[in-house]
Design a protein around this motif. Structure first.
Motif, PDB file in Angstrom:
ATOM      1  N   ALA A 354       0.826  -1.210   0.000  1.00 47.86           N
ATOM      2  CA  ALA A 354       0.000   0.000   0.000  1.00 47.86           C
ATOM      3  C   ALA A 354       0.859   1.258   0.000  1.00 47.86           C
ATOM      4  O   ALA A 354       0.629   2.190  -0.789  1.00 47.86           O
ATOM      5  CB  ALA A 354      -0.937  -0.013   1.211  1.00 47.86           C
ATOM      6  N   VAL A 355       1.859   1.289   0.867  1.00 46.32           N
ATOM      7  CA  VAL A 355       2.732   2.465   0.955  1.00 46.32           C
ATOM      8  C   VAL A 355       3.635   2.564  -0.276  1.00 46.32           C
ATOM      9  O   VAL A 355       3.770   3.645  -0.882  1.00 46.32           O
ATOM     10  CB  VAL A 355       3.583   2.406   2.241  1.00 46.32           C
ATOM     11  N   GLY A 356       4.266   1.448  -0.651  1.00 46.34           N
ATOM     12  CA  GLY A 356       5.206   1.459  -1.778  1.00 46.34           C
ATOM     13  C   GLY A 356       4.539   1.801  -3.092  1.00 46.34           C
ATOM     14  O   GLY A 356       5.039   2.642  -3.852  1.00 46.34           O
ATOM     15  N   CYS A 357       3.391   1.163  -3.378  1.00 47.25           N
ATOM     16  CA  CYS A 357       2.688   1.431  -4.640  1.00 47.25           C
ATOM     17  C   CYS A 357       2.147   2.856  -4.677  1.00 47.25           C
ATOM     18  O   CYS A 357       2.240   3.538  -5.711  1.00 47.25           O
ATOM     19  CB  CYS A 357       1.544   0.439  -4.825  1.00 47.25           C
ATOM     20  N   GLY A 358       1.589   3.308  -3.561  1.00 43.34           N
ATOM     21  CA  GLY A 358       1.055   4.658  -3.525  1.00 43.34           C
ATOM     22  C   GLY A 358       2.129   5.714  -3.722  1.00 43.34           C
ATOM     23  O   GLY A 358       1.957   6.663  -4.496  1.00 43.34           O
ATOM     24  N   THR A 359       3.262   5.521  -3.049  1.00 44.08           N
ATOM     25  CA  THR A 359       4.353   6.505  -3.134  1.00 44.08           C
ATOM     26  C   THR A 359       4.943   6.568  -4.538  1.00 44.08           C
ATOM     27  O   THR A 359       5.124   7.659  -5.103  1.00 44.08           O
ATOM     28  CB  THR A 359       5.456   6.152  -2.116  1.00 44.08           C
ATOM     29  N   THR A 360       5.254   5.405  -5.115  1.00 44.89           N
ATOM     30  CA  THR A 360       5.877   5.394  -6.450  1.00 44.89           C
ATOM     31  C   THR A 360       4.918   5.915  -7.518  1.00 44.89           C
ATOM     32  O   THR A 360       5.343   6.618  -8.447  1.00 44.89           O
ATOM     33  CB  THR A 360       6.336   3.968  -6.821  1.00 44.89           C
ATOM     34  N   MET A 361       3.640   5.616  -7.370  1.00 39.70           N
ATOM     35  CA  MET A 361       2.677   6.095  -8.364  1.00 39.70           C
ATOM     36  C   MET A 361       2.490   7.606  -8.271  1.00 39.70           C
ATOM     37  O   MET A 361       2.323   8.285  -9.292  1.00 39.70           O
ATOM     38  CB  MET A 361       1.343   5.374  -8.183  1.00 39.70           C
ATOM     39  N   ILE A 362       2.547   8.160  -7.076  1.00 42.27           N
ATOM     40  CA  ILE A 362       2.428   9.612  -6.925  1.00 42.27           C
ATOM     41  C   ILE A 362       3.674  10.318  -7.476  1.00 42.27           C
ATOM     42  O   ILE A 362       3.577  11.359  -8.139  1.00 42.27           O
ATOM     43  CB  ILE A 362       2.193   9.975  -5.445  1.00 42.27           C
ATOM     44  N   ILE A 363       4.863   9.745  -7.233  1.00 41.40           N
ATOM     45  CA  ILE A 363       6.092  10.308  -7.816  1.00 41.40           C
ATOM     46  C   ILE A 363       6.012  10.258  -9.342  1.00 41.40           C
ATOM     47  O   ILE A 363       6.373  11.221 -10.032  1.00 41.40           O
ATOM     48  CB  ILE A 363       7.327   9.532  -7.316  1.00 41.40           C
ATOM     49  N   PHE A 364       5.515   9.124  -9.863  1.00 40.57           N
ATOM     50  CA  PHE A 364       5.330   8.981 -11.311  1.00 40.57           C
ATOM     51  C   PHE A 364       4.373  10.058 -11.830  1.00 40.57           C
ATOM     52  O   PHE A 364       4.598  10.665 -12.885  1.00 40.57           O
ATOM     53  CB  PHE A 364       4.785   7.587 -11.614  1.00 40.57           C
ATOM     54  N   SER A 365       3.307  10.312 -11.087  1.00 46.83           N
ATOM     55  CA  SER A 365       2.322  11.312 -11.476  1.00 46.83           C
ATOM     56  C   SER A 365       2.940  12.710 -11.525  1.00 46.83           C
ATOM     57  O   SER A 365       2.686  13.483 -12.456  1.00 46.83           O
ATOM     58  CB  SER A 365       1.153  11.294 -10.483  1.00 46.83           C
ATOM     59  N   VAL A 366       3.765  13.024 -10.532  1.00 46.59           N
ATOM     60  CA  VAL A 366       4.421  14.336 -10.501  1.00 46.59           C
ATOM     61  C   VAL A 366       5.334  14.502 -11.708  1.00 46.59           C
ATOM     62  O   VAL A 366       5.348  15.568 -12.358  1.00 46.59           O
ATOM     63  CB  VAL A 366       5.220  14.502  -9.185  1.00 46.59           C
ATOM     64  N   TYR A 367       6.092  13.442 -12.039  1.00 48.26           N
ATOM     65  CA  TYR A 367       6.968  13.536 -13.210  1.00 48.26           C
ATOM     66  C   TYR A 367       6.138  13.738 -14.469  1.00 48.26           C
ATOM     67  O   TYR A 367       6.509  14.540 -15.350  1.00 48.26           O
ATOM     68  CB  TYR A 367       7.823  12.275 -13.353  1.00 48.26           C
ATOM     69  N   MET A 368       5.022  13.012 -14.612  1.00 51.77           N
ATOM     70  CA  MET A 368       4.176  13.147 -15.798  1.00 51.77           C
ATOM     71  C   MET A 368       3.589  14.558 -15.907  1.00 51.77           C
ATOM     72  O   MET A 368       3.363  15.060 -17.014  1.00 51.77           O
ATOM     73  CB  MET A 368       3.059  12.102 -15.768  1.00 51.77           C
ATOM     74  N   TYR A 369       3.361  15.211 -14.765  1.00 52.17           N
ATOM     75  CA  TYR A 369       2.882  16.596 -14.781  1.00 52.17           C
ATOM     76  C   TYR A 369       3.939  17.510 -15.403  1.00 52.17           C
ATOM     77  O   TYR A 369       3.639  18.333 -16.275  1.00 52.17           O
ATOM     78  CB  TYR A 369       2.553  17.049 -13.360  1.00 52.17           C
ATOM     79  N   TYR A 370       5.180  17.353 -14.938  1.00 52.27           N
ATOM     80  CA  TYR A 370       6.259  18.169 -15.490  1.00 52.27           C
ATOM     81  C   TYR A 370       6.532  17.803 -16.941  1.00 52.27           C
ATOM     82  O   TYR A 370       6.868  18.688 -17.752  1.00 52.27           O
ATOM     83  CB  TYR A 370       7.527  17.997 -14.653  1.00 52.27           C
TER      84      TYR A 370
END
Length: 504
Positions: A354-370
Motif C-alpha cells: 500500500a505504501v510502496g505502490c502509492g508513493t511510487t505512483m504519486i512520484i510517477f504522477s508528478v513527473y508526468m505533470y512536469y
C-alpha cells in the motif's frame, strides 16, 4: 450432549490438554513433530496451480499477438475494432467461469473441478492455433477466459486445504507465481514466433495440468464435509506421509465439524443462509474491497498498457525490451513474495504494498505533470529514467503484497460448506475490479490527463492503508478452523495465544 460426546472421546480430551499445556513452553518443538512431509504437499499444490499459468497467458497473449495480426501480410487481417475484441473478449468469459467453478467445487469437489477446468482451456487454445478466421479466434479467446476464470478459486482452495498452516502461506502464493509465469511466457515466446504457434504451445499447459490432477487426491476437508471419512484418511496419508499421525488431524476436523454442525448443503435456502452468515459475508466483504483497492492502485494499467505507458514517459529505451524486463521482475519478486508471505504474514506485506505502490505512483504522477509542461513549452524532457524506475519499483512493491496476499486468503478465510461458492464469487469480484479499472483508463486519461490519472491510482493505494489496518486479519500460522471461528465471532482474535480455541 456435545460435551458428553467430547468427553467420551479420550483422544480429543487428551489432545486438548496437551495443546494447552504446551502453549507456554515448547510450542515450536511440538509443531515440528506434528508436521507431515512437506514435499508431498508441495507437489500436490504445484500440480493444482499449473492451471493458473493460463491466467497469465490470457493476459499476455494479446500484447504480442495483435501487432502480428495487424501486419499487412497477416493470414487473418484485422482492424482496430476486431483487435479490441480479441484483447477484451476473454474478460467476458472470466467472471462466468468464476461463478461456475465456485458452484462445482462444492457440488463435485475441488479435484474434479480442476480437471474439468482444463477442458475449455485446451479447446480454446487449439481453436486459436487452428483459426481460419477472426470468429474462431473470438471463440477461442472466450473459452480461454472462461477456463482462466474457472481455475482461479479451485486452485487456491485446493492448495490451502491440502497444506498445513506452516506451509499454507508459501504454497497459497503459487497461483500468483503461475500468473506471473504465464505473462512472461507469452512476452518471450510471442516475440520470437507466430501467433498460431504461440497458441499451440500454450495448449500444452492445460494438458499437463489435466494429467497431473488425475494422480493427486481430493482434499480431506471436502471429503469430510461429504461424510467420507475413510477417503479423507486415505487422502491425508497421501498428503502427509506414512509416519504422520493422521488420526489426530482427522479427529480435530471431526470435532470442529460436529461442534459447528458442518453438513453438506442440499437446498438453495441452506446455501443462501450459509452465504449470508458472518463467517462467509465478513471475509467476502473484506476481500472484495481488498481487490478493488489494489486494482485501483493501477497495477493492471501497467500490465495491460505497458508499452503505451513506457512510451508516454519519453524514455529512449526500447519499449518491448522494457516490457519483457518488467515481466521478469514481476516473476522474480512473486517468488520472493511467496517466501516473505510465510515469514512475515499477510498484514505486513499488504502495508508494504500500500505504501510502496502509492508513493511510487504519486512520484510517477508528478513527473508526468512536469513532462506535460515541458511538452507544452517545447522543452526537451530530462531525467527520463525516473518514470521508468518508478514503474519497476511500483511493480516490485505490488508483487510482494497486493498480487499475493488476497489470492492466498481466498483459500483460507471461508467456511468449508461454501468455500467453493464464495471463492468463486470473490474471484469474480476481483476480475470485475480488473475490468472496471482497465475499461475506465482511456476515459480518465482524457478527463484528468496522465498525471491526474496516475495520481488518483496512487492516492487510492495510500487511502487503502487505513482500511487494511482496521479490518484485515492476520491468518499466518492459523488453522482453517481457527480462522472460521474468528469470523463467526466465537473467538475475538487470531493471535497465537489462542491455540486452544479449536478444542474449546
Amino acid at each position: 450432549m456435545a460435551d458428553e460426546k467430547k468427553d467420551s472421546t479420550p483422544f480429543i480430551k487428551n489432545g486438548a490438554s496437551a495443546i494447552i499445556a504446551k502453549t507456554v513452553v515448547p510450542e515450536k518443538q511440538q509443531a515440528k513433530e506434528n508436521r507431515g512431509k512437506a514435499l508431498k504437499q508441495v507437489l500436490a499444490s504445484f500440480i493444482a496451480n499449473l492451471g493458473t499459468i493460463n491466467t497469465g497467458m490470457a493476459f499476455g497473449f494479446s500484447a504480442t499477438v495483435l501487432p502480428q495480426l495487424k501486419q499487412a501480410d497477416s493470414a487473418i487481417p484485422i482492424n482496430e475494432n476486431q483487435a479490441s475484441w480479441i484483447a477484451s473478449i476473454s474478460s467476458i468469459g472470466t467472471p462466468v467461469g468464476c461463478i461456475v467453478s465456485g458452484y462445482l467445487m462444492d457440488a463435485i469437489g475441488r479435484r474434479l473441478t480442476l480437471i474439468i477446468t482444463e477442458v475449455p482451456l485446451i479447446v480454446g487454445w487449439l481453436l486459436i492455433a487452428s483459426a481460419q478466421n477472426v470468429i474462431m479466434i473470438y471463440i477461442g479467446r472466450f473459452l480461454v477466459g472462461f477456463g482462466s476464470g474457472m481455475v482461479g478459486a479451485p486452485a487456491r482452495v485446493y492448495t490451502c486445504e491440502v497444506s498445513q498452516p506452516h506451509l499454507r502461506g508459501t504454497l497459497g502464493a503459487l497461483a500468483s507465481v503461475g500468473v506471473s509465469t504465464g505473462v512472461l511466457i507469452q512476452y518471450i515466446i510471442g516475440s520470437v514466433t507466430s501467433w498460431n504457434i504461440l497458441a499451440g504451445v500454450s495448449a500444452l499447459v492445460p494438458i499437463i495440468s489435466l494429467l497431473g490432477m488425475i494422480i493427486v487426491p481430493e482434499t480431506p476437508n471436502y471429503l469430510l464435509s461429504q461424510n467420507r471419512r475413510e477417503r479423507a484418511e486415505s487422502s491425508l496419508h497421501k498428503l502427509r506421509g506414512s509416519t504422520y499421525n493422521v488420526e489426530e488431524e482427522i479427529q480435530k476436523m471431526i470435532a470442529f465439524k460436529e461442534k459447528n454442525h458442518v453438513e453438506p448443503l442440499k437446498s438453495s435456502k441452506e446455501i443462501i443462509k450459509a452465504l449470508l452468515s458472518p463467517s462467509a459475508l465478513k471475509p467476502f466483504t473484506i476481500l472484495a474491497l481488498y481487490f478493488f483497492i489494489y486494482q485501483w492502485c493501477g497495477v493492471n494499467i501497467v500490465t495491460f498498457y505497458a508499452v503505451e505507458v513506457f512510451e508516454a514517459t519519453g524514455a529512449s529505451v526500447d519499449k518491448n525490451w522494457l516490457t519483457i524486463s518488467m515481466g521478469t521482475v514481476r516473476l522474480i519478486f512473486t517468488v520472493i513474495g511467496c517466501i516473505m508471505c510465510r515469514k512475515f504474514g499477510r498484514r505486513p506485506l499488504t502495508f508494504l504494498s500500500a505504501v510502496g505502490c502509492g508513493t511510487t505512483m504519486i512520484i510517477f504522477s508528478v513527473y508526468m505533470y512536469y513532462l506535460q509542461w515541458w511538452k507544452d513549452n517545447a522543452i526537451v524532457p530530462t531525467q527520463t529514467w525516473i518514470p521508468v524506475a518508478c514503474i519497476f519499483i511500483f511493480m516490485i512493491f505490488c508483487t510482494l503484497g497486493y498480487l499475493i496476499v488476497p489470492w492466498v486468503m481466498i483459500g483460507e478465510v471461508y467456511p468449508t460448506q461454501v468455500r467453493g461458492i464464495v471463492g468463486g464469487m470473490t474471484t469474480c469480484a476481483a476480475h470485475l475490479s480488473v475490468f472496471s479499472v482497465v475499461k475506465t483508463f482511456p476515459l480518465l486519461k482524457k478527463s484528468l490527463n496522465d498525471y491526474g490519472t496516475f495520481g488518483l491510482y496512487g492516492s487510492m493505494s495510500i487511502a487503502g492503508l487505513v482500511f487494511f489496518y482496521l479490518f484485515l486479519p492476520e491468518t499466518k500460522g492459523r488453522t482453517l478452523q481457527e480462522i472460521e471461528d474468528y469470523f463467526c465471532g466465537r473467538t475475538k482474535t487470531l493471535k497465537k495465544v489462542n491455540t486452544q480455541t479449536e478444542n474449546a
